[in-house]
Design an enzyme around this catalytic site. Sequence first.
Site, mmCIF file in Angstrom:
data_model
loop_
_atom_site.group_PDB
_atom_site.id
_atom_site.type_symbol
_atom_site.label_atom_id
_atom_site.label_comp_id
_atom_site.label_asym_id
_atom_site.label_seq_id
_atom_site.Cartn_x
_atom_site.Cartn_y
_atom_site.Cartn_z
ATOM 1 N N ARG A 57 10.350 1.354 -7.248
ATOM 2 C CA ARG A 57 9.044 0.684 -7.287
ATOM 3 C C ARG A 57 8.153 1.444 -8.256
ATOM 4 O O ARG A 57 7.847 2.614 -8.033
ATOM 5 C CB ARG A 57 8.433 0.665 -5.889
ATOM 6 C CG ARG A 57 7.012 0.145 -5.887
ATOM 7 C CD ARG A 57 6.407 0.027 -4.479
ATOM 8 N NE ARG A 57 5.035 -0.432 -4.612
ATOM 9 C CZ ARG A 57 3.966 0.265 -4.236
ATOM 10 N NH1 ARG A 57 4.084 1.440 -3.655
ATOM 11 N NH2 ARG A 57 2.756 -0.228 -4.435
ATOM 12 N N HIS B 204 -1.919 -1.090 -9.662
ATOM 13 C CA HIS B 204 -2.025 0.140 -8.881
ATOM 14 C C HIS B 204 -3.251 0.901 -9.420
ATOM 15 O O HIS B 204 -3.132 2.016 -9.926
ATOM 16 C CB HIS B 204 -0.729 0.948 -8.985
ATOM 17 C CG HIS B 204 -0.519 1.925 -7.858
ATOM 18 N ND1 HIS B 204 0.604 1.924 -7.055
ATOM 19 C CD2 HIS B 204 -1.281 2.951 -7.397
ATOM 20 C CE1 HIS B 204 0.514 2.909 -6.157
ATOM 21 N NE2 HIS B 204 -0.618 3.554 -6.350
ATOM 22 N N GLU C 215 -2.614 -1.634 -2.128
ATOM 23 C CA GLU C 215 -3.653 -1.069 -1.254
ATOM 24 C C GLU C 215 -5.073 -1.550 -1.567
ATOM 25 O O GLU C 215 -5.924 -0.795 -2.053
ATOM 26 C CB GLU C 215 -3.614 0.462 -1.302
ATOM 27 C CG GLU C 215 -2.272 1.037 -0.867
ATOM 28 C CD GLU C 215 -2.267 2.565 -0.767
ATOM 29 O OE1 GLU C 215 -3.199 3.201 -1.277
ATOM 30 O OE2 GLU C 215 -1.336 3.104 -0.168
HETATM 31 C C1 PNW Z 1 -1.535 5.972 -1.758
HETATM 32 N N1 PNW Z 1 -6.381 7.276 2.315
HETATM 33 O O1 PNW Z 1 -2.880 6.347 -1.840
HETATM 34 C C2 PNW Z 1 -1.217 5.469 -3.143
HETATM 35 O O2 PNW Z 1 -0.626 4.202 -3.181
HETATM 36 C C3 PNW Z 1 -0.499 6.462 -3.994
HETATM 37 O O3 PNW Z 1 -0.824 6.196 -5.328
HETATM 38 C C4 PNW Z 1 -0.846 7.872 -3.588
HETATM 39 O O4 PNW Z 1 -0.340 8.846 -4.439
HETATM 40 C C5 PNW Z 1 -0.322 8.074 -2.166
HETATM 41 O O5 PNW Z 1 -0.813 7.075 -1.295
HETATM 42 C C6 PNW Z 1 -0.646 9.438 -1.579
HETATM 43 O O6 PNW Z 1 -2.027 9.611 -1.484
HETATM 44 C C7 PNW Z 1 -3.688 6.585 -0.764
HETATM 45 O O7 PNW Z 1 -7.367 7.976 2.095
HETATM 46 C C8 PNW Z 1 -4.829 7.340 -0.992
HETATM 47 O O8 PNW Z 1 -6.185 6.767 3.431
HETATM 48 C C9 PNW Z 1 -5.724 7.572 0.026
HETATM 49 C C10 PNW Z 1 -5.472 7.054 1.280
HETATM 50 C C11 PNW Z 1 -4.329 6.304 1.516
HETATM 51 C C12 PNW Z 1 -3.434 6.074 0.488
#
Ligand code: PNW
Length: 478
Positions: A78, A123, A169
């Site tokens: 992915r 993304h 997300e």
């Molecule tokens: C995801 N939160 O990001 C993303 O899809 C990725 O790009 C990222 O590297 C990965 O998770 C790890 O962080 C998030 O604050 C960032 O809940 C923040 C949150 C959740 C997911």
Amino acid sequence: MTLFSRFPKDFVWGTATSSYQIEGAVEEGGRGPSIWDTFCAVPGNISNGDTGEVACDHYHHVEEDIRLMAEMGVKAYRFSIAWSRILPDGTCDSINQDGVAFYNKVIDSCLKHGIQPWATLYHWDLPQHLHETEDGWLGDSIVDRFADYAAVCFSSFGDRVKNWITINEAWVVSILGYGQGVFAPGHTSNVEPYTVGHNLLVAHAKAVDIYRKRFQQQQKGQIGITNNCDWREPLSDRLEDRAAAQRSLEFFVGWFADPIYLGDYPESMKQRVGDRLPKITDQQRALIKGSSDFFGLNHYTTMLASESNGDIAEQAVYGNGGLSEDQGLDLSIDQDWSLTDMQWAVVPWGCRKLLEWISQRYDNPDIYITENGCAYDTELIDGDVNDQNRIEFYASYLDECANAIDNGVNLKGYFAWSFMDNFEWASGYEKRFGLHHVDFETGVRTPKDSAKWFRALLTNQEQRLGLKTEDTSVHLSK
Ligand code: PNW
């Protein structure tokens, strides 16, 4: 029974990355700037002043990276397409052939190694031009801009890409980008997240409509959206705390999944957010409802939820429930839970409970975990990264995934985040999520013990791991 044999034969095993986090080469190959280039340039936004300018330099290491992926034994990759590599100013006024050629190389390398490409269209790297001239995700034109961009991708890559994810997300884009301002474009507001969330949903649905009408029959692929959600466990058995946990899930994943599976925003959101939550018109509902062929889920952690004691206004901490004043609840963690470097708690059973909650609420959809993983900074010593903690993380989360399948959840695939250490957004290069270690000075990649563990798991050599699911010893024997 081995862990691997608890999953169906056609289960999709993969790893994941995203464009801005790995590619670098931000000014090469005709790429236009995105809001992340701009956001990183502002002092104070990113730890250590890091940026994605070079990142893993994947732009120049595609073949090596995909070979390493194949060596790990995964059968799916992915990745995400950077909108501004395909359309430098975000519009179809000019299609950048160098950008198309770059993703052709990614896709063709995958196919050469027997790896299915799973492409995410968005993304988070919105073309800067659309942000400046059309108000980005707040503007009226974004839905059509995204749909037009999606159509270019379907027609350029859909002969080989059979699995599409529209938006990664929507919660993070809305809350962290436009609510708390810790991610690009760095806005703080309690109104904008709901407008942005609405536009993301409609844009997703319009792209899916175009795929279904113009491409799906011929190309025979599937398309869906990926949302992220933590699990929320009630702090106590009190009715109020159980209601708080439920409400927290509704504000997290229900915000985007309810419209898609049930046709409207959750009642709890409509009541609490009031006029700040846009109404889904009949016309929009017709597009949104049923617009995902599968349920894409990114899952990282669990928190405890309780009815708000009334005195905290905003827990403006990255990673919390987002706009908590709208939800009327407090979040905390159990002091016994171990934490990753993100300070996210490791709670494998939370993953199972979330999968079961989704199955029940949305009538047992096909689910793909499109991200799950952990940040631990384990040193590279003599060519080896002994990340036992990451192996334990994956073994325990996968064990609970298998339990969820035993309990009737239609889990169809799992993508480990991430293939390699990369640019972890506001945390810069400090937080390492990779199965492969990256030396950011030299660009050298080294498989960590966790990558070797995956290889043994996926090639059904678990005896080498000393791993039995009955006992949770997960030591990699060398
Ligand atoms: C995801 N939160 O990001 C993303 O899809 C990725 O790009 C990222 O590297 C990965 O998770 C790890 O962080 C998030 O604050 C960032 O809940 C923040 C949150 C959740 C997911």
